[in-house]
Design an enzyme around this catalytic site. Structure first.
Site, PDB file in Angstrom:
ATOM      1  N   TYR A  45       1.646  15.218 -16.797  1.00  0.00           N
ATOM      2  CA  TYR A  45       2.988  15.787 -16.606  1.00  0.00           C
ATOM      3  C   TYR A  45       3.784  15.816 -17.913  1.00  0.00           C
ATOM      4  CZ  TYR A  45       2.294  15.423 -11.529  1.00  0.00           C
ATOM      5  OH  TYR A  45       1.822  15.551 -10.250  1.00  0.00           O
ATOM      6  N   LYS A 101     -10.654   8.725 -11.982  1.00  0.00           N
ATOM      7  CA  LYS A 101     -11.732   9.710 -11.821  1.00  0.00           C
ATOM      8  C   LYS A 101     -12.650   9.560 -13.027  1.00  0.00           C
ATOM      9  CE  LYS A 101     -13.412  13.340  -9.599  1.00  0.00           C
ATOM     10  NZ  LYS A 101     -14.140  13.152  -8.341  1.00  0.00           N
ATOM     11  N   ASP A 149     -10.593  10.946  -5.240  1.00  0.00           N
ATOM     12  CA  ASP A 149     -10.938  11.722  -4.037  1.00  0.00           C
ATOM     13  C   ASP A 149     -11.267  10.790  -2.882  1.00  0.00           C
ATOM     14  OD1 ASP A 149     -12.956  11.085  -5.825  1.00  0.00           O
ATOM     15  OD2 ASP A 149     -14.238  12.772  -5.327  1.00  0.00           O
ATOM     16  N   ASP A 188       1.481  10.558  -7.823  1.00  0.00           N
ATOM     17  CA  ASP A 188       2.412  11.508  -7.224  1.00  0.00           C
ATOM     18  C   ASP A 188       1.842  12.003  -5.893  1.00  0.00           C
ATOM     19  OD1 ASP A 188       4.412  13.346  -6.853  1.00  0.00           O
ATOM     20  OD2 ASP A 188       3.744  14.738  -8.398  1.00  0.00           O
ATOM     21  N   ASP A 196       2.824  10.480  -1.820  1.00  0.00           N
ATOM     22  CA  ASP A 196       3.337  11.380  -0.777  1.00  0.00           C
ATOM     23  C   ASP A 196       2.425  11.349   0.442  1.00  0.00           C
ATOM     24  OD1 ASP A 196       5.569  12.161  -2.127  1.00  0.00           O
ATOM     25  OD2 ASP A 196       5.171  14.307  -1.969  1.00  0.00           O
TER      26      ASP A 196
END
Ligand code: NAD
Length: 356
Positions: A142, A189, A222, A246, A250
């Site tokens: 980001y 990851k 994942d 992020d 959520d």
């Protein structure tokens, strides 16, 4: 003890829910013998109206001089069309930067009294879960370099992390785990990304040298997204990067089914943090005494736990909220559809105060 708290109510329902949390803070202060010196500051849309900018100097200075910051929410349609650098949300980003906050904490917990609101299969929800997502807040993709080619038909974003950035977040995760079930799951990851390989290496180095007492495991992002709906009771503290956090925070909050009850904290090197509900300023219900104050009240509980190391006071607030919910009291947003016997925000606050 005496604590200085900067309250930043913001816009929309912000002033109502922050006022509720301040009442709770004061009541806890009376009960446990603490003094709270609470000063209010403007940020967001209300600051744009008064000063022409979303984050006035007085607010930054007041927050820097405080022991901790309690924030409501900022923004609303009224300020949607102003230039990007003056938008209300810029106040939050700037405040986090000024306060040196780089870790975001988001609990996702199933409230036993609201288990039927959980979107998971009943047998999975029945096991309960209480997860703390520890998300890196100021780095990663980001904030990396980005751009387009000359034609504009190809684009790139860059993920970049230093061991320093990873380590300071991992330290917060291990410290928090020690106050909970002492279990950290580091989500990355590393089968694909080089930043994730550095992430894993750095987390393990810190674990071995300073936190061998905390259980640590690694999980690909994942798989973590899948486990959050398959068996969320597996997790205690989930440590992850800005973008993965992020998305996962959520997902985790939606899984609980009661987003209006969820608190959050942003922390840095010092004990001073910024505590706020995860929802926005809800302009559609502002000024109608319909806002559920619980997420902000639970944010104040997090302030006691993480900034002031006052666990008994934090437990007291959380237990009071649980008791009120268990007794069946609901604000409109969490009441059963069509129910007519819900409480207004101020009435819910009074119920919680009575349990403290
Ligand atoms: P929102 O969270 O404000 O509202 C979404 C829905 O949830 C609305 O129907 C609202 O009435 C309801 N809701 C939210 N909080 C509630 C509460 N405590 N009690 C009862 N109902 C509640 O999200 P939005 O509508 O997408 O955004 C509204 C404004 O808030 C926008 O300007 C947005 O930019 C801003 N926002 C601010 C923050 C923040 O300050 N941290 C976060 C998200 C959105």
């Amino acid at each position: 003890m005496k604590y200085n708290i900067a309250a930043v109510p913001g816009d929309g329902i912000g002033p109502e829910i922050v006022a509720s949390a301040i009442e709770v803070l004061k009541k806890v202060g009376e009960k446990f013998g603490h003094e709270f010196n609470i000063k209010e500051y403007d940020a967001g849309g209300c600051a744009i109206d008064k000063y022409g900018i979303p984050l006035p100097k007085e607010t930054t200075e007041g927050c820097l001089a405080s022991d901790s910051v309690l924030l409501g929410a900022v923004g609303g349609q009224k300020w949607d069309d102003i230039p990007n650098h003056l938008r209300p949300e810029k106040a939050l980003l700037a405040l986090r930067k000024e306060l040196g906050l780089y870790t975001n904490l988001r609990p996702a917990k199933i409230q036993p009294a609201l288990a039927d609101a959980c979107v998971l299969r009943p047998d999975i929800a029945a096991k309960g879960f209480d997860i703390m997502i520890v998300r890196e807040l100021t780095g990663g993709i980001y904030f990396g370099e980005r751009g387009r080619n000359e034609k504009g038909d190809a684009a790139f974003d860059t993920e970049s992390y230093s061991a320093y950035e990873i380590e300071r977040n991992a330290r917060n995760a291990f410290e928090i785990a020690r106050k909970r079930k002492s279990h950290v799951t580091s989500v990355e990851k590393s089968n694909v990304l080089e930043t994730s390989r550095l992430w894993k290496e750095t987390v393990h180095k810190l674990h071995e040298s300073e936190y061998p007492d905390v259980k640590l495991d690694d999980m690909y992002v994942d798989n973590a997204a899948m486990q959050l709906v398959r068996d969320p009771s597996f997790f205690d503290v989930m440590l992850t990067s800005n973008m993965f956090g992020d998305i996962l925070s959520d997902e985790a909050s939606q899984v609980t089914g009661s987003i209006g009850l969820l608190a959050s904290a942003s922390l840095g090197d010092s004990k001073r943090g910024m505590y706020e509900p995860i929802h926005g300023s809800a302009p559609d219900i502002a000024g109608k005494d319909l806002a559920n104050p619980i997420a902000t009240i639970l944010s104040a509980a997090m302030m006691f736990r993480y900034s002031f190391d006052l666990a008994a006071e934090a437990d007291c607030i959380e237990n009071a909220v649980n008791k009120v919910l268990e007794a069946g009291w609901r604000t409109k947003d969490i009441a059963a559809q069509g129910a007519e016997n819900w409480l207004r925000g101020s009435e819910m606050t009074q119920k919680i105060l009575a349990e403290i």
